[in-house]
Design an enzyme around this catalytic site. Structure first.
Site, short mmCIF file in Angstrom:
data_model
loop_
_atom_site.label_atom_id
_atom_site.label_comp_id
_atom_site.label_asym_id
_atom_site.label_seq_id
_atom_site.Cartn_x
_atom_site.Cartn_y
_atom_site.Cartn_z
N TYR A 123 0.85 -1.20 0.00
CA TYR A 123 0.00 0.00 0.00
C TYR A 123 0.89 1.24 0.00
O TYR A 123 1.84 1.34 0.78
CB TYR A 123 -0.93 -0.01 1.22
CG TYR A 123 -1.94 -1.13 1.11
CD1 TYR A 123 -3.13 -0.96 0.41
CD2 TYR A 123 -1.67 -2.39 1.64
CE1 TYR A 123 -4.03 -2.01 0.25
CE2 TYR A 123 -2.55 -3.45 1.47
CZ TYR A 123 -3.74 -3.25 0.78
OH TYR A 123 -4.61 -4.29 0.60
N SER A 124 0.54 2.19 -0.87
CA SER A 124 1.29 3.45 -0.93
C SER A 124 1.05 4.22 0.37
O SER A 124 -0.09 4.31 0.85
CB SER A 124 0.79 4.34 -2.06
OG SER A 124 0.71 3.63 -3.26
N CYS A 135 -0.26 7.45 -10.80
CA CYS A 135 -0.53 6.46 -9.76
C CYS A 135 -2.02 6.13 -9.72
O CYS A 135 -2.87 7.02 -9.79
CB CYS A 135 -0.08 6.99 -8.40
SG CYS A 135 -0.11 5.72 -7.12
N GLU A 150 3.36 4.22 -10.93
CA GLU A 150 3.05 3.13 -10.00
C GLU A 150 1.55 2.84 -10.11
O GLU A 150 0.72 3.55 -9.54
CB GLU A 150 3.41 3.52 -8.56
CG GLU A 150 3.41 2.32 -7.64
CD GLU A 150 4.28 2.57 -6.42
OE1 GLU A 150 5.49 2.27 -6.47
OE2 GLU A 150 3.75 3.10 -5.44
N TYR A 203 -1.61 -0.24 -10.23
CA TYR A 203 -1.87 -1.57 -9.68
C TYR A 203 -3.29 -2.00 -9.94
O TYR A 203 -4.10 -1.20 -10.34
CB TYR A 203 -1.56 -1.60 -8.18
CG TYR A 203 -2.09 -0.40 -7.41
CD1 TYR A 203 -3.39 -0.37 -6.92
CD2 TYR A 203 -1.28 0.72 -7.17
CE1 TYR A 203 -3.87 0.72 -6.21
CE2 TYR A 203 -1.75 1.82 -6.45
CZ TYR A 203 -3.05 1.82 -5.99
OH TYR A 203 -3.52 2.90 -5.28
C1 LIG Z 1 2.97 -0.59 -5.22
C2 LIG Z 1 1.51 -0.81 -4.88
C3 LIG Z 1 0.82 0.16 -4.17
C4 LIG Z 1 -0.52 -0.03 -3.86
N1 LIG Z 1 -1.16 0.95 -3.17
C5 LIG Z 1 -2.46 0.80 -2.86
C6 LIG Z 1 -3.16 1.82 -2.15
O1 LIG Z 1 -2.58 2.88 -1.81
N2 LIG Z 1 -4.45 1.62 -1.84
C7 LIG Z 1 -5.13 0.48 -2.21
O2 LIG Z 1 -6.32 0.34 -1.89
N3 LIG Z 1 -4.49 -0.52 -2.89
C8 LIG Z 1 -3.18 -0.39 -3.21
N4 LIG Z 1 -2.53 -1.39 -3.88
C9 LIG Z 1 -3.26 -2.65 -4.17
C10 LIG Z 1 -3.15 -3.61 -2.99
O3 LIG Z 1 -1.80 -4.06 -2.86
C11 LIG Z 1 -4.00 -4.87 -3.12
O4 LIG Z 1 -3.72 -5.47 -4.35
C12 LIG Z 1 -5.49 -4.60 -3.04
O5 LIG Z 1 -5.82 -4.02 -1.80
C13 LIG Z 1 -6.26 -5.93 -3.19
O6 LIG Z 1 -5.80 -6.83 -2.24
P1 LIG Z 1 -6.80 -7.83 -1.51
O7 LIG Z 1 -6.01 -8.70 -0.62
O8 LIG Z 1 -7.93 -7.07 -0.91
O9 LIG Z 1 -7.38 -8.64 -2.73
P2 LIG Z 1 -7.12 -10.19 -3.02
O10 LIG Z 1 -7.89 -11.02 -2.09
O11 LIG Z 1 -5.66 -10.42 -3.13
O12 LIG Z 1 -7.76 -10.26 -4.43
C14 LIG Z 1 -7.10 -9.76 -5.53
C15 LIG Z 1 -7.23 -10.77 -6.61
O13 LIG Z 1 -8.61 -10.94 -6.89
C16 LIG Z 1 -8.80 -11.18 -8.26
N5 LIG Z 1 -9.68 -10.14 -8.81
C17 LIG Z 1 -9.66 -8.82 -8.55
N6 LIG Z 1 -10.61 -8.19 -9.26
C18 LIG Z 1 -11.23 -9.14 -9.97
C19 LIG Z 1 -12.29 -9.13 -10.90
N7 LIG Z 1 -12.91 -7.98 -11.22
N8 LIG Z 1 -12.68 -10.27 -11.46
C20 LIG Z 1 -12.07 -11.43 -11.15
N9 LIG Z 1 -11.05 -11.52 -10.27
C21 LIG Z 1 -10.64 -10.39 -9.70
C22 LIG Z 1 -7.47 -11.16 -8.89
O14 LIG Z 1 -6.99 -12.48 -8.99
C23 LIG Z 1 -6.63 -10.38 -7.93
O15 LIG Z 1 -5.28 -10.71 -7.98
C24 LIG Z 1 -1.19 -1.21 -4.24
C25 LIG Z 1 -0.49 -2.20 -4.96
C26 LIG Z 1 0.83 -1.99 -5.28
C27 LIG Z 1 1.55 -3.05 -6.06
#
Ligand SMILES: Cc1cc2nc3c(=O)[nH]c(=O)nc-3n(C[C@H](O)[C@H](O)[C@H](O)COP(=O)(O)OP(=O)(O)OC[C@H]3O[C@@H](n4cnc5c(N)ncnc54)[C@H](O)[C@@H]3O)c2cc1C
Length: 398
Positions: free
Chosen positions: A174-175, A356, A396, A398
């Site tokens: 997370y940023s 971003c 950046e 994501y």
């Molecule tokens: C450098 C960087 C900075 C980031 N900064 C932020 C930030 O500031 N704020 C923020 O909120 N997030 C940010 N993110 C994103 C964050 O890291 C997570 O990816 C996000 O919160 C989702 O994680 P999760 O565990 O909730 O979802 P997970 O449970 O990991 O689910 C994500 C997965 O669900 C699946 N999925 C997602 N959407 C769909 C769809 N529509 N249809 C089918 N499958 C789908 C995909 O397989 C995906 O990989 C950032 C990511 C990076 C790489």
């Protein structure tokens, strides 16, 4: 000519290791260290238990930590912060390549196997009534550890529980949405801006909640959370207070930009950073679906009203505004609208562009700038590649 001193005679932890900081750029100290000179390095010996505090103090004073090594006699030899590589390259190459920023930036202080346990101090909704989805501003306490960071970096969060294979969840990045001093300007917190991910299962149609984003968005204050990092050098802010900083963000992509803008324009931040009195131009393009989704709206507009000559704020509100063709107004349409002006700004070497937010948003931005650059006979792809090499083009998504 070097000076050397020991910071903090009393060590509050049972770990008695000592580390030597090589610091550049300190004009004077606050009395806890021996006087130092403007040029040259200072070597400061720091007990393990005071490292975080001392790092913050040095940064506050405008010093740069060039390296940290274990003092003689310590068991540990691992450097905590990497030092910049020695300038031993031939002149021509050194000249052609822009200096890589971030040599002194803290990286991976806490690793996934030994994360920092940070208490959630607050968790506040950012989307106003009538907006789309849930986005939270979440603040964590850092006062118990050594985690320091700078604007533009990210931290990792390891959610509680296990995955479908019974293994602990992997970290998500997370940023960081706060400045290095934290929202309370006391160097004791870090804040995030997190959107809860929800999507429909492609076959069953069932609503699925993202693991980590749901964990974070529902966190109760008082909960301790596993934090890793900091990581990332892609989105660092130039140190030059005269820089022109163009920010293009969608949704939670605002997070690093909030940190930059606070550093530039918030009164208490300006007091805390006397060496960074921003006089350049910051221009934020912010894409959201609806007005209630303009995250940090009040803060942004307050800063804009206070610094109208230094801060431009341009919204693209897709479901409320129309582009020139009558369709929804996405960020790329705003970029297209201002493309000639942006292109002329971009050719100034003091200009940095930051993108971003949503993955894929670069495509539309490139399209708009391709057209503007072509009018002056420049190939945008090549120009952007050079900007990237010169560390002026930062993405950046994501
Ligand atoms: C450098 C960087 C900075 C980031 N900064 C932020 C930030 O500031 N704020 C923020 O909120 N997030 C940010 N993110 C994103 C964050 O890291 C997570 O990816 C996000 O919160 C989702 O994680 P999760 O565990 O909730 O979802 P997970 O449970 O990991 O689910 C994500 C997965 O669900 C699946 N999925 C997602 N959407 C769909 C769809 N529509 N249809 C089918 N499958 C789908 C995909 O397989 C995906 O990989 C950032 C990511 C990076 C790489």
């Amino acid at each position: 000519m070097y000076n050397s001193s020991v910071i903090g005679g009393s060590v509050s932890t049972s770990d008695s290791r000592l580390f030597v900081y090589e610091v550049e750029g300190l004009g004077s100290t606050d009395g806890s260290a021996a006087p130092v000179r403007q040029s040259g390095s200072t070597f400061v010996t720091v007990p393990y238990g005071r490292m975080a505090e001392e790092t913050r103090r040095i940064m506050r004073m405008g010093g740069k930590i060039v390296s940290i090594r274990a003092a003689n006699g310590n068991n540990s030899t691992a450097p905590v912060i990497q030092s910049a590589p020695a300038a031993s390259k031939p002149m021509a190459e050194t000249k052609a390549k822009a200096k890589k920023p971030g040599a002194n930036v803290p990286i991976n202080i806490y690793k996934p196997k030994t994360p920092y346990l940070g208490e959630c101090l607050s968790n506040d909704a950012l989307v106003a009534e009538g907006g789309v989805g849930d986005v939270q501003h979440i603040k964590f306490d850092l006062s118990e550890g050594d985690l320091t960071y700078v604007e533009g970096q990210s931290i990792g969060i390891i959610p509680e529980g296990t995955d479908d294979n019974g293994k602990p969840h992997k970290l998500r990045l997370y940023s960081i949405a706060s400045t290095r001093h934290g929202d309370d300007v006391d160097d004791k917190t870090v804040s995030l801006c997190v959107r809860q991910l929800t999507y429909k299962h492609p076959e069953s149609g069932e609503t699925i909640n993202g693991v980590c984003s749901t964990y974070l968005c529902n966190l109760e204050p008082g909960t301790k959370v596993k934090i890793t990092g900091p990581v990332g050098k892609e989105m660092l802010l130039p140190e030059d207070p005269d820089a022109k900083v163009i920010m293009m963000g969608t949704g939670t992509g605002i997070a690093p930009f909030r940190a930059y803008l606070w550093r530039m324009f918030k009164d208490r931040e300006r007091e805390a950073n006397p060496d960074y009195s921003f006089k350049g131009l910051a221009w934020l393009f912010f894409g959201v679906p609806k007005t209630p989704n303009i995250l940090y709206k009040e803060e942004l507009e307050e800063m804009q009203a206070k610094y109208p000559d230094n801060f431009r704020l341009t919204y693209a509100i897709s479901r409320e505004q129309q582009n020139s063709e009558g369709g929804r107004m996405y960020i790329q349409h705003r970029i297209a609208e201002y493309a000639d002006e942006l292109w002329s700004l971009i050719q100034d070497q003091k200009t940095h562009v930051y993108i971003c937010g949503l993955r894929g948003m670069e495509g539309g931005i490139d399209e708009a700038l391709t057209a503007a650059a072509a009018k002056t006979g420049v190939n945008w792809d090549e120009y952007r590649r050079d900007m990237k090499k010169g560390h002026r083009w930062h993405v950046e998504t994501y």
